[in-house]
Design an enzyme around this catalytic site. Structure first.
Site, PDB file in Angstrom:
ATOM      1  N   ARG A   2      -2.309  11.373   0.204  1.00 35.27           N
ATOM      2  CA  ARG A   2      -2.864  10.328  -0.717  1.00 35.27           C
ATOM      3  C   ARG A   2      -4.260  10.065  -0.088  1.00 35.27           C
ATOM      4  O   ARG A   2      -5.236   9.857  -1.019  1.00 35.27           O
ATOM      5  CB  ARG A   2      -1.970   9.250  -0.810  1.00 35.27           C
ATOM      6  N   TYR A   3      -4.506   9.971   1.184  1.00 39.57           N
ATOM      7  CA  TYR A   3      -5.682   9.520   1.881  1.00 39.57           C
ATOM      8  C   TYR A   3      -6.519  10.855   2.412  1.00 39.57           C
ATOM      9  O   TYR A   3      -5.983  11.770   2.637  1.00 39.57           O
ATOM     10  CB  TYR A   3      -5.535   8.592   2.763  1.00 39.57           C
ATOM     11  N   ARG A   5      -5.273  11.807   6.371  1.00 36.30           N
ATOM     12  CA  ARG A   5      -4.003  11.403   6.856  1.00 36.30           C
ATOM     13  C   ARG A   5      -2.821  11.590   5.957  1.00 36.30           C
ATOM     14  O   ARG A   5      -2.984  11.548   4.745  1.00 36.30           O
ATOM     15  CB  ARG A   5      -3.656  10.191   7.550  1.00 36.30           C
ATOM     16  N   CYS A  34      19.030   6.832   7.227  1.00 34.74           N
ATOM     17  CA  CYS A  34      18.777   5.692   8.160  1.00 34.74           C
ATOM     18  C   CYS A  34      20.208   5.192   8.638  1.00 34.74           C
ATOM     19  O   CYS A  34      21.033   5.449   8.331  1.00 34.74           O
ATOM     20  CB  CYS A  34      18.194   4.779   7.160  1.00 34.74           C
ATOM     21  N   CYS A  84      18.147  -0.498   3.888  1.00 32.98           N
ATOM     22  CA  CYS A  84      17.465  -1.729   3.181  1.00 32.98           C
ATOM     23  C   CYS A  84      17.631  -1.522   1.437  1.00 32.98           C
ATOM     24  O   CYS A  84      17.412  -0.724   1.104  1.00 32.98           O
ATOM     25  CB  CYS A  84      16.133  -1.417   3.423  1.00 32.98           C
ATOM     26  N   CYS A 117      14.475  -0.748  -0.221  1.00 31.51           N
ATOM     27  CA  CYS A 117      13.704   0.594   0.136  1.00 31.51           C
ATOM     28  C   CYS A 117      12.856   0.713  -1.181  1.00 31.51           C
ATOM     29  O   CYS A 117      13.406   1.083  -2.127  1.00 31.51           O
ATOM     30  CB  CYS A 117      14.585   1.570   0.700  1.00 31.51           C
ATOM     31  N   ARG A 167      11.341   3.765  -1.044  1.00 37.01           N
ATOM     32  CA  ARG A 167      11.862   5.291  -1.464  1.00 37.01           C
ATOM     33  C   ARG A 167      13.251   5.697  -1.639  1.00 37.01           C
ATOM     34  O   ARG A 167      13.848   6.805  -1.143  1.00 37.01           O
ATOM     35  CB  ARG A 167      11.426   6.135   0.001  1.00 37.01           C
ATOM     36  N   ASP A 204       7.272  -3.392  -3.448  1.00 33.05           N
ATOM     37  CA  ASP A 204       7.104  -2.758  -4.318  1.00 33.05           C
ATOM     38  C   ASP A 204       7.639  -2.778  -5.776  1.00 33.05           C
ATOM     39  O   ASP A 204       8.881  -3.307  -5.573  1.00 33.05           O
ATOM     40  CB  ASP A 204       6.991  -1.196  -3.943  1.00 33.05           C
ATOM     41  N   ASP A 214       0.636  -2.019  -2.193  1.00 30.93           N
ATOM     42  CA  ASP A 214       0.496  -0.548  -2.304  1.00 30.93           C
ATOM     43  C   ASP A 214       0.444  -0.492  -3.955  1.00 30.93           C
ATOM     44  O   ASP A 214       1.450  -0.803  -4.585  1.00 30.93           O
ATOM     45  CB  ASP A 214       1.833   0.194  -1.838  1.00 30.93           C
ATOM     46  N   LYS A 254      -2.797   1.427  -0.334  1.00 31.62           N
ATOM     47  CA  LYS A 254      -2.688  -0.043   0.249  1.00 31.62           C
ATOM     48  C   LYS A 254      -3.903  -0.881   0.049  1.00 31.62           C
ATOM     49  O   LYS A 254      -5.167  -0.259   0.391  1.00 31.62           O
ATOM     50  CB  LYS A 254      -2.220  -0.107   1.521  1.00 31.62           C
TER      51      LYS A 254
END
Ligand SMILES: *Cc1c(COP(=O)(O)O)cnc(C)c1O
Ligand code: SF4
Length: 367
Positions: A92-93, A96, A105, A109, A112, A114, A272, A309, A316
């Site tokens: 996206r950037y 990076r 995981c 969470c 989450c 994602r 999000d 975000d 961000k």
């Protein structure tokens, strides 16, 4: 004898809906229904930190019927899939990428971002890793690789080292970063062997994920200490969550405690707009209130960036309380952390020499 290796501890996690329901005194049918949407798993270590039903740690990992409610959240609110040249990479950037290397995981969470991928082996698969490395190798502008998932430390040391080695062999990759929640969910994962292995791939940064001061325990301190002693700079990425840390005093304590275990607070994320997580979202004003309660009132080192975000994939965006009262050619009026006003005089711009402008007649025709 019980197997106290991290793999053994992980195996003894609460994961079947029946186990979860029994442990937390819930309706097994409801848990089953929620688990169909997003995997449920809680390490024995983290379950042991929960003090009461509904407390800040409970809310992060124990499934809630609110996850099934319909609302305006999206499966992929950040449009990551549109920025994925190959399934394991989000680019996206300019310089990076995010590299997703594990769908697993240690605990899941409930908030989450994602959710659409995490816990699903078809979404983040080992066979995509090679494509990801190839993509990074073919893109010389990528100087920073954020290794994430899922949790990259769910991979064995051997498999993780294989990935790190491949990335280190790419000359244009300057820095590596690992994003992990292991020091919080399964501190036993951080072994001296792991730290010694990671140390070979410097410059390597690790960003951890703590959301509440009660998550910083002796065990997590031991884990973080091993990483810091291996020369790994540590940062924390917290998520602002209703009923967990949407309180300036709690957030301040978290940031202060992170510094005591050599972790520098990096980001506080606004939650999000992910489907099934509306019950965790707070207003943005709450985030601004928290940032105002940090800056000036405690060590500057304890103040992270508060970011949203941007939905749709804008990246961000930092949100800063307004400390600029007014700006003119003569002066800037500033508001300090305690709300008092101060004047900073502007430097006087030198009288600009009048530019010699050619007469209109000499100008080229406009059309
Ligand atoms: C967060 C993120 C990064 C890293 O961002 P930094 O601000 O450099 O920490 C890179 N790529 C994607 C897609 C991200 O979401
Ligand atoms: S540890 Fe990270 S990737 Fe895993 S469930 Fe939590 S937020 Fe999602």
């Amino acid at each position: 004898m019980e197997d106290d290796s991290w793999q053994g501890l992980l195996k003894r996690s609460l994961k079947s809906p029946e186990e979860i329901a029994r442990f937390f005194d819930l309706d097994p049918e409801k848990v089953k229904k929620i688990a169909r949407h997003f995997r449920v798993q809680i390490t024995p270590y983290y379950a042991g930190l929960i003090k009461a039903k509904g407390d800040a740690l409970y809310r992060q990992v124990v499934p809630d019927a609110a996850e099934l409610e319909e609302h305006d959240g999206a499966a992929d609110p950040l449009n990551e899939d549109d920025d994925s040249p190959v399934p394991s990479v989000v680019h996206r950037y300019p310089d990076r990428v995010l590299f997703l290397v594990s769908h697993l995981c240690a605990s899941y969470c409930r908030f989450c971002t994602r959710k659409r991928k995490v816990g699903d082996p078809n979404q983040i698969h080992p066979r995509f890793i090679e494509d990801g490395v190839d993509y990074i190798r073919a893109h010389p502008e990528v100087r920073d690789v954020v290794i994430s998932g899922g949790d990259p430390l769910m991979l064995s040391d051997r498999r993780l080292e294989h990935i790190l080695k491949l990335l280190r062999e790419i000359p244009h990759v300057e820095i590596l970063r690992l994003g992990t929640r292991m020091p919080c969910y399964l501190p036993a994962r951080i072994t001296p062997e792991l730290a010694a292995m990671l140390k070979k791939y410097h410059p390597l940064y690790v960003n951890v994920h703590f959301n509440h001061p009660d998550e910083i325990t002796e065990e997590s301190a031991r884990a973080l200490n091993l990483l810091a002693d291996a020369g790994i700079p540590l940062g924390n990425q917290a998520v602002l969550l209703k009923g967990v840390n949407d309180d300036p005093a709690v957030m301040k304590r978290l940031m202060q405690k992170l510094l005591t275990v050599r972790v520098r607070p990096y980001y506080i994320y606004q939650a999000d707009c992910v489907k099934g997580t509306a019950h965790f979202r707070t207003t943005v004003e709450k985030g601004i209130e928290i940032m105002q309660a940090l800056r000036g009132w405690t060590s500057g080192m304890a103040v992270p960036y508060y970011v949203i975000d941007a939905p749709g994939g804008g990246g961000k965006i930092p949100i800063v309380p307004n400390y600029l009262h007014s700006v003119s050619d003569e002066q800037v009026v500033l508001r300090n952390y305690a709300g008092e006003l101060f004047v900073y005089p502007q430097v006087r711009p030198k009288k600009e020499k009048r530019q010699r402008i050619a007469p209109c007649a000499a100008a080229p025709p406009q059309s």
